[in-house]
Design a protein around this motif. Structure first.
Motif, PDB file in Angstrom:
ATOM      1  N   UNK A 144       0.802  -1.189  -0.053  1.00 46.33           N
ATOM      2  CA  UNK A 144       0.044  -0.147   0.057  1.00 46.33           C
ATOM      3  C   UNK A 144       0.779   1.310   0.023  1.00 46.33           C
ATOM      4  N   UNK A 145       1.883   1.247   0.885  1.00 52.97           N
ATOM      5  CA  UNK A 145       2.813   2.350   0.897  1.00 52.97           C
ATOM      6  C   UNK A 145       3.504   2.710  -0.438  1.00 52.97           C
ATOM      7  N   UNK A 146       4.087   1.584  -1.184  1.00 53.71           N
ATOM      8  CA  UNK A 146       4.640   1.610  -2.223  1.00 53.71           C
ATOM      9  C   UNK A 146       3.684   2.181  -3.285  1.00 53.71           C
ATOM     10  N   UNK A 147       2.382   1.777  -3.539  1.00 58.11           N
ATOM     11  CA  UNK A 147       1.672   2.392  -4.442  1.00 58.11           C
ATOM     12  C   UNK A 147       1.102   3.288  -4.306  1.00 58.11           C
ATOM     13  N   UNK A 148       0.895   4.070  -2.780  1.00 59.72           N
ATOM     14  CA  UNK A 148       0.479   5.447  -2.782  1.00 59.72           C
ATOM     15  C   UNK A 148       1.601   6.267  -3.283  1.00 59.72           C
ATOM     16  N   UNK A 149       2.700   5.888  -2.902  1.00 57.84           N
ATOM     17  CA  UNK A 149       3.986   6.679  -3.425  1.00 57.84           C
ATOM     18  C   UNK A 149       3.943   6.869  -4.977  1.00 57.84           C
ATOM     19  N   UNK A 150       3.756   5.642  -5.464  1.00 50.07           N
ATOM     20  CA  UNK A 150       4.175   5.734  -7.196  1.00 50.07           C
ATOM     21  C   UNK A 150       3.193   5.986  -7.916  1.00 50.07           C
ATOM     22  N   UNK A 151       1.796   5.834  -7.426  1.00 49.30           N
ATOM     23  CA  UNK A 151       0.758   6.297  -8.270  1.00 49.30           C
ATOM     24  C   UNK A 151       0.139   7.449  -7.856  1.00 49.30           C
ATOM     25  N   UNK A 152       0.549   8.147  -6.648  1.00 43.98           N
ATOM     26  CA  UNK A 152       0.221   9.452  -6.101  1.00 43.98           C
ATOM     27  C   UNK A 152      -1.262   9.321  -5.808  1.00 43.98           C
ATOM     28  N   UNK A 153      -1.701   8.203  -5.350  1.00 47.77           N
ATOM     29  CA  UNK A 153      -3.276   7.943  -5.032  1.00 47.77           C
ATOM     30  C   UNK A 153      -3.208   8.132  -3.363  1.00 47.77           C
ATOM     31  N   UNK A 154      -4.405   7.758  -2.859  1.00 44.82           N
ATOM     32  CA  UNK A 154      -4.731   7.726  -1.297  1.00 44.82           C
ATOM     33  C   UNK A 154      -5.124   6.387  -0.960  1.00 44.82           C
TER      34      UNK A 154
END
Length: 296
Positions: free
Chosen positions: A230-240
């Motif tokens: 989750x942390x990785x995808x939040x940082x990479x996709x700029x999602x929440x």
């Protein structure tokens, strides 16, 4: 036939090459390995492999022999381990399971209760998803677990420890970091990172119920199996992402959190065990559940 013949054959079969198996796996000379394989085939009275320019391929007999060879080695390793255990005084073991991330807050407390038993007990710590922890409890492979109150379980006892709010995770430079709290209107239109139902049914259910309450579809755009993803995808996709409060324990510098405005959705953390488990240590801990205090 000796055990080394089985090990040599398995290495050749898995590498698909006598040369690679000899050099990288067995650290022996290739001509010696070839001779060992010929001796093995001569003893069995059949060809186990064919040798060509593309390497080694197993014959039908070779594939059958490979399965049995692996099984034999597993049984031998099991026999060795059992023999060694029998040669030393028995030591009780206790398996503690944690929903990944919660060990930071609860391990010290539970080990404090167990301290008197520690010299005579081997404590094994597992970090898994909540459904996997529940499965381990039902199968008798885990003695005690910190997890969600999972439904569709058999023979498990759950004691609620805490309820905690969901918070919003976002990139450290996201526009919403300027706000002290995140409203439903802020969430609308944002790319969402979330968990699938099979990995985190409790969190998925709480999140969907919150979406229904605020009138938003919170179906994730990106699914993750754990908090690290989750942390990785939040940082990479700029999602929440909407995650339980304890996620703050694992935040990297690239991800920050903010509370939800108003009345946030809540999710439980429970202590679970199998009611058929007769461990005296388990019963001692269960009797002192009220003594558990977490670090936050």
């Amino acid at each position: 036939m000796e055990l080394r013949h089985l090990r040599y054959f398995i290495a050749v079969a898995e590498e698909g090459s006598l040369t690679v198996a000899a050099d990288k796996r067995l650290h022996t000379a290739q001509p010696s390995l070839s001779r060992q394989m010929r001796d093995l085939e001569a003893e069995l009275g059949c060809s186990l492999m064919t040798r060509g320019v593309r390497g080694v391929e197993l014959t039908a007999a070779g594939r059958v022999f490979l399965d049995h060879a692996r099984l034999v080695l597993v049984q031998v390793e099991g026999a060795i381990a059992a023999t060694r255990r029998a040669a030393v005084p028995a030591k009780a073991s206790f398996v503690l399971g944690f929903l990944t991330g919660y060990e930071f807050e609860w391990l010290t407390a539970v080990m404090g209760i167990m301290r008197a038993e520690l010299p005579n007990t081997e404590v094994v710590i597992l970090s898994l998803s909540s459904p996997d922890l529940a499965d381990g409890l039902m199968r008798g492979k885990i003695d005690l677990a910190f997890l969600r109150h999972e439904r569709n379980t058999t023979g498990l006892v759950f004691t609620r420890l805490i309820d905690e709010p969901l918070i919003v995770l976002m990139p450290a430079d996201h526009r919403l970091t300027a706000q002290d709290a995140i409203t439903p209107q802020d969430i609308a239109g944002e790319e969402l990172v979330g968990v699938p139902h099979d990995k985190s049914p409790a969190l998925r259910s709480v999140t969907d119920a919150y979406g229904a309450r605020i009138g938003l579809d919170l179906t994730p755009d990106h699914y993750v199996d754990n908090l690290s993803m989750a942390m990785s995808l939040v940082a990479s996709t700029r999602g929440i992402a909407l995650m339980p409060l304890y996620a703050r324990n694992l935040l990297p510098p690239t991800v920050v959190s903010r509370p939800l405005a108003g009345v946030p959705p809540m999710i439980d953390l429970s202590l679970g065990y199998n009611e058929a488990n007769t461990s005296q240590l388990l019963q001692s801990i269960v009797a002192r559940i009220g003594d558990l205090k977490f670090a936050r």
